[in-house]
Design a protein around this motif. Sequence first.
Motif, mmCIF file in Angstrom:
data_model
loop_
_atom_site.group_PDB
_atom_site.id
_atom_site.type_symbol
_atom_site.label_atom_id
_atom_site.label_comp_id
_atom_site.label_asym_id
_atom_site.label_seq_id
_atom_site.Cartn_x
_atom_site.Cartn_y
_atom_site.Cartn_z
ATOM 1 N N THR A 1 -58.159 -13.919 8.562
ATOM 2 C CA THR A 1 -57.807 -14.626 7.327
ATOM 3 C C THR A 1 -58.041 -13.747 6.114
ATOM 4 O O THR A 1 -57.196 -13.662 5.208
ATOM 5 N N VAL A 2 -59.185 -13.059 6.091
ATOM 6 C CA VAL A 2 -59.515 -12.151 4.974
ATOM 7 C C VAL A 2 -58.504 -11.015 4.895
ATOM 8 O O VAL A 2 -58.050 -10.635 3.806
ATOM 9 N N THR B 1 -55.220 -12.334 3.573
ATOM 10 C CA THR B 1 -55.394 -12.663 2.160
ATOM 11 C C THR B 1 -55.372 -11.402 1.315
ATOM 12 O O THR B 1 -54.691 -11.339 0.278
ATOM 13 N N ILE C 1 -55.814 -18.901 1.928
ATOM 14 C CA ILE C 1 -57.043 -19.445 2.510
ATOM 15 C C ILE C 1 -56.861 -20.920 2.855
ATOM 16 O O ILE C 1 -57.306 -21.382 3.914
#
Length: 340
Positions: free
Chosen positions: A15-16, A19, A270
Amino acid sequence: MDLEILQIIWFVLITVLFTGFFFLEGFDYGVGILLPFISKDDRERRAVINTIGPFWDGNEVWLVTAGGAMFAAFPNWYATLFSGFYLALILMLVALILRGVAFEFRSKNDNPSWRNMWDWAIFAGSAIPSLLWGVALANIIRGVPIDENMNYAGGFFNLLNPYALACGIASLSIFTLHGAVFLTLKTKGGLQEKTMSIAKKAWAPATLLSLVFSVYTFIETDLFARLGVNPGIVPVFSVIALASVIFLLKNNASGWAFIMTGIAIAFSTITIFLGLFPRVMVSSLNPEWDLTIYNASSSEYTLGIMSIIALMFVPVVLVYQAWTYWIFRQRIGTDSELEY
């Protein structure tokens, strides 16, 4: 470390990575999209290209890393996604190759027609991925035909549904705004005045399309009804950040405006991943056939080794990239020494 904890850690890390990719690559996609429309003057176009010249290839590393992490940590997710979205991803890859070639070939000949051709190649190589990333994310959260064996059972045109196309247009508009705001931060003189005007004009469609996508997501998906993790005020901050951009631009606060478009992109991404959790891909055929972090992951040993490697090298990469942005922080104008 417990297998379930490792699965959650790697879901968070992916996810990071996505992002960070959308935040960083988003602005240079936007710059590429705007390039042919900012000016017909070659010197000004060269200045625009030089604003992202030191960064664009480094930004793409985030995508390579995210893909590698997905392949190693969640191989079933990787296999289903890349086989099901194969044609769309190949189209995106061709566009990115064309874009990279255009950056290098444009300056090899002074002929205006030659340079104009590569300017439009940069546009296409930026616009196509901007659109397709939105289409891909929309299909992941809406659901695609995935059977009990984790195989994609649809075709290419299953991906081109109205909801996915609406998301694609929204992502295209957001990246365009992000790139325009970045240019107001990185240019000077008459070129900055042009980019400021473009950024102000790009704000309204980007904001409107983002709101349309949010409402459409509520209607078309279970993202808000079946929350994996309640995002709380994260999506609210995303809306507030995007709404504040026009106020900041009118007050010549380009730096804050860029931070706000970045927050809007990051918090939207997110929110999507929080809503999906623990799912990674939704099956439109049967909820029991959804791919999750539990049925799509590698073994505990593999995830453990990967965690040690990530802990050693990710901080080094982050420090190096931050240093790069600091070194090339100066504004660029038509009177600057231009490389591209």
